[in-house]
Design an enzyme around this catalytic site. Structure first.
Site, PDB file in Angstrom:
ATOM      1  N   ARG A   1       0.862  -1.106   0.070  1.00 35.26           N
ATOM      2  CA  ARG A   1      -0.089  -0.004  -0.054  1.00 35.26           C
ATOM      3  C   ARG A   1       0.724   1.352  -0.126  1.00 35.26           C
ATOM      4  O   ARG A   1       1.775   1.283   0.542  1.00 35.26           O
ATOM      5  CB  ARG A   1      -1.059   0.051   1.015  1.00 35.26           C
ATOM      6  CG  ARG A   1      -0.185   0.285   2.422  1.00 35.26           C
ATOM      7  CD  ARG A   1      -1.337  -0.111   3.579  1.00 35.26           C
ATOM      8  NE  ARG A   1      -1.243   0.415   4.839  1.00 35.26           N
ATOM      9  CZ  ARG A   1      -0.254   0.341   5.689  1.00 35.26           C
ATOM     10  NH1 ARG A   1       0.522  -0.782   5.190  1.00 35.26           N
ATOM     11  NH2 ARG A   1       0.086   0.801   6.754  1.00 35.26           N
TER      12      ARG A   1
ATOM     13  N   GLN B   1      18.396   0.551  30.696  1.00 36.13           N
ATOM     14  CA  GLN B   1      17.731   1.083  32.103  1.00 36.13           C
ATOM     15  C   GLN B   1      17.552  -0.534  32.893  1.00 36.13           C
ATOM     16  O   GLN B   1      17.305  -1.304  32.236  1.00 36.13           O
ATOM     17  CB  GLN B   1      16.520   1.887  32.071  1.00 36.13           C
ATOM     18  CG  GLN B   1      16.590   3.102  31.463  1.00 36.13           C
ATOM     19  CD  GLN B   1      15.472   4.211  31.584  1.00 36.13           C
ATOM     20  OE1 GLN B   1      14.807   4.421  32.538  1.00 36.13           O
ATOM     21  NE2 GLN B   1      15.188   4.781  30.449  1.00 36.13           N
TER      22      GLN B   1
ATOM     23  N   ASN C   1      16.080   1.573  25.339  1.00 34.23           N
ATOM     24  CA  ASN C   1      15.307   2.126  24.389  1.00 34.23           C
ATOM     25  C   ASN C   1      16.176   3.090  23.427  1.00 34.23           C
ATOM     26  O   ASN C   1      17.011   3.712  23.901  1.00 34.23           O
ATOM     27  CB  ASN C   1      14.469   3.344  25.079  1.00 34.23           C
ATOM     28  CG  ASN C   1      13.454   2.813  25.534  1.00 34.23           C
ATOM     29  OD1 ASN C   1      12.680   1.775  25.023  1.00 34.23           O
ATOM     30  ND2 ASN C   1      12.906   3.350  26.717  1.00 34.23           N
TER      31      ASN C   1
ATOM     32  N   CYS D   1      25.801  16.297  28.147  1.00 32.84           N
ATOM     33  CA  CYS D   1      25.265  14.942  28.406  1.00 32.84           C
ATOM     34  C   CYS D   1      25.321  14.668  29.943  1.00 32.84           C
ATOM     35  O   CYS D   1      26.465  14.588  30.514  1.00 32.84           O
ATOM     36  CB  CYS D   1      25.745  13.908  27.433  1.00 32.84           C
ATOM     37  SG  CYS D   1      25.486  12.215  27.994  1.00 32.84           S
TER      38      CYS D   1
ATOM     39  N   HIS E   1      23.517   9.031  24.227  1.00 30.62           N
ATOM     40  CA  HIS E   1      24.688   8.476  25.018  1.00 30.62           C
ATOM     41  C   HIS E   1      24.209   6.812  25.255  1.00 30.62           C
ATOM     42  O   HIS E   1      23.129   6.512  25.499  1.00 30.62           O
ATOM     43  CB  HIS E   1      24.979   9.018  26.473  1.00 30.62           C
ATOM     44  CG  HIS E   1      26.226   8.587  26.575  1.00 30.62           C
ATOM     45  ND1 HIS E   1      27.333   9.290  26.958  1.00 30.62           N
ATOM     46  CD2 HIS E   1      26.633   7.259  27.066  1.00 30.62           C
ATOM     47  CE1 HIS E   1      28.225   8.697  27.188  1.00 30.62           C
ATOM     48  NE2 HIS E   1      28.257   7.356  27.439  1.00 30.62           N
TER      49      HIS E   1
HETATM   50  O1  LIG Z   1      13.196   6.699  31.100  1.00 32.87           O
HETATM   51  P1  LIG Z   1      13.250   7.603  29.705  1.00 32.87           P
HETATM   52  O2  LIG Z   1      14.394   7.292  28.745  1.00 32.87           O
HETATM   53  O3  LIG Z   1      13.444   9.007  29.872  1.00 32.87           O
HETATM   54  O4  LIG Z   1      11.831   7.257  28.985  1.00 32.87           O
HETATM   55  C1  LIG Z   1      11.813   6.460  28.177  1.00 32.87           C
HETATM   56  O5  LIG Z   1      11.644   5.238  28.687  1.00 32.87           O
HETATM   57  C2  LIG Z   1      10.602   4.745  29.848  1.00 32.87           C
HETATM   58  C3  LIG Z   1      10.724   3.414  29.793  1.00 32.87           C
HETATM   59  O6  LIG Z   1      10.436   2.436  28.756  1.00 32.87           O
HETATM   60  C4  LIG Z   1       9.174   5.336  29.035  1.00 32.87           C
HETATM   61  O7  LIG Z   1       8.173   4.919  30.292  1.00 32.87           O
HETATM   62  C5  LIG Z   1       9.206   6.589  28.501  1.00 32.87           C
HETATM   63  O8  LIG Z   1       7.955   6.953  28.105  1.00 32.87           O
HETATM   64  C6  LIG Z   1      10.331   6.901  27.562  1.00 32.87           C
HETATM   65  O9  LIG Z   1      10.218   7.940  27.020  1.00 32.87           O
HETATM   66  O1  LIG Z   2      -4.268   1.499   7.017  1.00 36.30           O
HETATM   67  P1  LIG Z   2      -3.359   2.612   7.232  1.00 36.30           P
HETATM   68  O2  LIG Z   2      -3.980   3.847   7.766  1.00 36.30           O
HETATM   69  O3  LIG Z   2      -2.561   2.774   5.929  1.00 36.30           O
HETATM   70  O4  LIG Z   2      -2.259   2.107   8.326  1.00 36.30           O
HETATM   71  C1  LIG Z   2      -2.297   2.412   9.492  1.00 36.30           C
HETATM   72  O5  LIG Z   2      -3.524   1.710  10.392  1.00 36.30           O
HETATM   73  C2  LIG Z   2      -2.933   0.395  10.541  1.00 36.30           C
HETATM   74  C3  LIG Z   2      -4.226  -0.291  11.369  1.00 36.30           C
HETATM   75  O6  LIG Z   2      -4.278   0.251  12.649  1.00 36.30           O
HETATM   76  C4  LIG Z   2      -1.814   0.114  11.157  1.00 36.30           C
HETATM   77  O7  LIG Z   2      -1.698  -1.417  10.763  1.00 36.30           O
HETATM   78  C5  LIG Z   2      -0.529   0.644  10.082  1.00 36.30           C
HETATM   79  O8  LIG Z   2       0.776   0.224  10.810  1.00 36.30           O
HETATM   80  C6  LIG Z   2      -0.866   2.372  10.332  1.00 36.30           C
HETATM   81  O9  LIG Z   2       0.096   2.837   9.607  1.00 36.30           O
END
Ligand SMILES: O=P(O)(O)O[C@H]1O[C@H](CO)[C@@H](O)[C@H](O)[C@H]1O
Ligand SMILES: O=P(O)(O)O[C@H]1O[C@H](CO)[C@@H](O)[C@H](O)[C@H]1O
Lengths: 384, 384
Positions: B31, B203, B188, B52, B199
């Protein structure tokens, strides 16, 4: 209130509707943010875009030309995730064989619709009035009704509902070739939610299987009825009307709350106040009340951070093909999952910990509800 | 192979590890895409960034100054999602009362660490060699070991493992004040996955509760053992080594596959080949083999679209405080969930249907594995 302490301490809350827990860390919004920022949403779209495949009269990618429709227009997705006809797959199952245990698959057939909300390319639900939203609900009801199984417990309700709804000659809706099990209506709004075309629209994926989420909810609601002789969401509506702190808005037909178990920062649940099992159960008056509820949610969202608020929303209701017991256990509601957390440009990411361990939220649902209660005025864009 | 037809038809696959289904629509990558595009990732970071909060010697937001650490450095997150001490919450539970049923909460305490992977601000796991990744695994092992409950079934293994691991005087790691239940290590990576600082770091959130995901896996693995007298992931490793089509890479200790039930387009599972219950079970040799596996996955990811590939990753292993049976049922593995679908700038969004109904993927895991198998050469950036 013993719950007051939950404003300050980390805790888990339980979602009785799908049977899972989430982590709440109210103090966590204080941390600095150096990551991705969403681009502020410009609202400088034309009312008609010659390149949009949803605008009236335009040609679709692989499909036909759209009619000169007035408000809603439904057609089968040219790139459907599921199709009505495909090759068969029916492997032999042998429970002594590890392949049968660990490489399980089953075919899924179905039909996917796209449904426009308006002929105008540059509008959104937040810009529309409740009477303008009403045709969308009418079309949803017609589409749901035309896919119901012939022996469905709600057959009579469907026939009655259709009497109050004008025909929409523009829509390419017809009964499915083979009876399907579940119809999922959902909207992805905004680029942050993967929406690939800003023309206001939703999708309707109808499958031969009952998907995970509504499936889990049905199990939970059925169990609750068996254990307590009452409806889970019926009890929940009463409880929230009594507690008040999570209510965003209400009218006679619908309650809008930030649920106790909300995962997304400003997640909202729209719940029918009486036992409505599916769209076809709604009276003419209730359809308008539902339109009002959708208007209130989407306008408040936009007002909150003065931006076109991104979200995914979806309706859960009785399956298309189901027993008397499943229909009875179903309670009509609509989820809104919006990602924004602190402003038009800072979102909550549900990533590492959320994916690997458990969903985690920062502000409490009570704080979110208070903020959404307070921004019910006129749509901010109107006075710009 | 009867499974060949699954390349062409929509189907559901079952994830035996967490007990849920997902929808696979192999034809759907065709698509058109008009939605959000990720910005191409520039890699023009300095080796040291004075602003940092993770670079050696720098001052942290609310915390102390970092030491002049050499490779890894672990400290308690200045903005922890959970804390070791907080007010108590213990509401009276009355199962006849709807509040007790529908507004359930429980306090969560714990400790959150941040762990840097390198002193260099501008590096990533993909840029590092396996011997450079080894200290990270050693530090993970030390942190895990120092939070184990005193009567843990793996206590002896922990003591033995620590003998092979050099002390890291730079790390602010100590036993918890109160015994905790589970330790979730996760990374992440990239702005698309909500990472707020480039960096290289991960976690470690350690909680008094067993979170949803590892909890579901433990239930599934325990059930499988009871029913079949073998380990689910042990059987799965053998099956995939036999089938081959989902293997990305392997060495003596670890198998890297795109699992049958992958949700994310290029999702990968790194599984110990023998029954390793937790980090402390790994031999010196296996820690290096695990470093190699991580190197292979992250380098292949970067090579695939010639970009610094975003992902969330996380390790699942035995709880910190558990019975003999839970430890025995655990099987060490690491998940990688990367969002990119078609290029460095087009990602898969798990939104509307995925959130409301069921996860949906476009390319098959077999197609993803074939592509990752084919990009094992030198890191693309090296020859630029
Ligand atoms: O802790 P950070 O890196 O600031 O935050 C990131 O990781 C967390 C844990 O997955 C999430 O809850 C946050 O939404 C995300 O922004
Ligand atoms: O169908 P669309 O708008 O192209 O696609 C969007 O919605 C779908 C359904 O939630 C998802 O699977 C796709 O990843 C998203 O990009």
């Amino acid at each position: 209130m013993p719950e007051k302490v939950l404003d300050d301490i980390s805790h888990r809350r339980f979602n009785p509707l799908n049977g899972s827990w989430l982590l709440v860390s109210p103090h966590r919004t204080k941390r600095p943010w150096q990551g991705q920022q969403e681009a502020p949403s410009k609202n400088q779209l034309p009312e008609y875009d010659p390149k949009c495949y949803l605008c009236p009269g335009n040609q679709r990618a692989q499909g036909d030309a759209n009619p000169q429709y007035k408000n809603t227009f439904a057609f089968v997705n040219d790139y459907s995730a599921v199709k009505e006809e495909q090759q068969d797959y029916s492997p032999e199952i042998d429970n002594e064989d590890v392949s049968s245990l660990l490489l399980q698959a089953e075919p899924v057939t179905g039909r996917c619709y796209v449904l426009t909300f308006s002929a105008k390319h540059d509008t959104t639900l937040a810009d529309m009035t409740a009477p303008e939203i009403l045709p969308i609900i009418q079309t949803w009801t017609r589409i749901y009704a035309s896919h119901l199984s012939p022996s469905h417990p709600l057959e009579a309700q469907a026939a009655a509902a259709l009497k109050g709804i004008p025909e929409n000659a523009d829509s390419e809706v017809s009964p499915p070739k083979h009876q399907l099990r579940y119809m999922q209506m959902f909207e992805n709004k905004g680029e942050a939610m993967g929406c690939s075309n800003p023309h206001p629209h939703c999708q309707i994926w109808t499958t031969s299987t009952l998907p995970e989420e509504p499936g889990k909810e049905l199990v939970q609601m059925t169990k609750y009825r068996q254990q307590h002789g009452r409806h889970l969401l019926g009890d929940y509506v009463k409880l929230e009307m009594d507690k008040k702190e999570r209510i965003v808005w209400q009218n006679d037909g619908f309650l809008v709350v930030c649920p106790w178990w909300a995962i997304w920062p400003f997640e909202v649940l729209v719940i029918a106040k009486r036992h409505v099992r599916a769209l076809v159960d709604l009276t003419d008056e209730e359809r308008l009340q539902f339109a009002e509820a959708i208007q209130e949610v989407t306008r408040r969202y936009d007002n909150l951070f003065e931006t076109s608020f991104p979200y995914s929303s979806g309706i859960h209701q009785a399956p298309l093909d189901c027993s008397e017991e499943e229909a009875e256990a179903s309670w009509f509601h609509m989820h809104f999952y919006p990602p924004l957390l602190r402003s038009a440009t800072v979102r909550k990411f549900l990533v590492g910990y959320e994916l690997m361990a458990e969903p985690q939220r920062d502000i409490t649902p009570e704080q979110a509800a208070a903020r959404l209660r307070d921004c019910g005025g006129e749509l901010y864009r109107k006075s710009l």
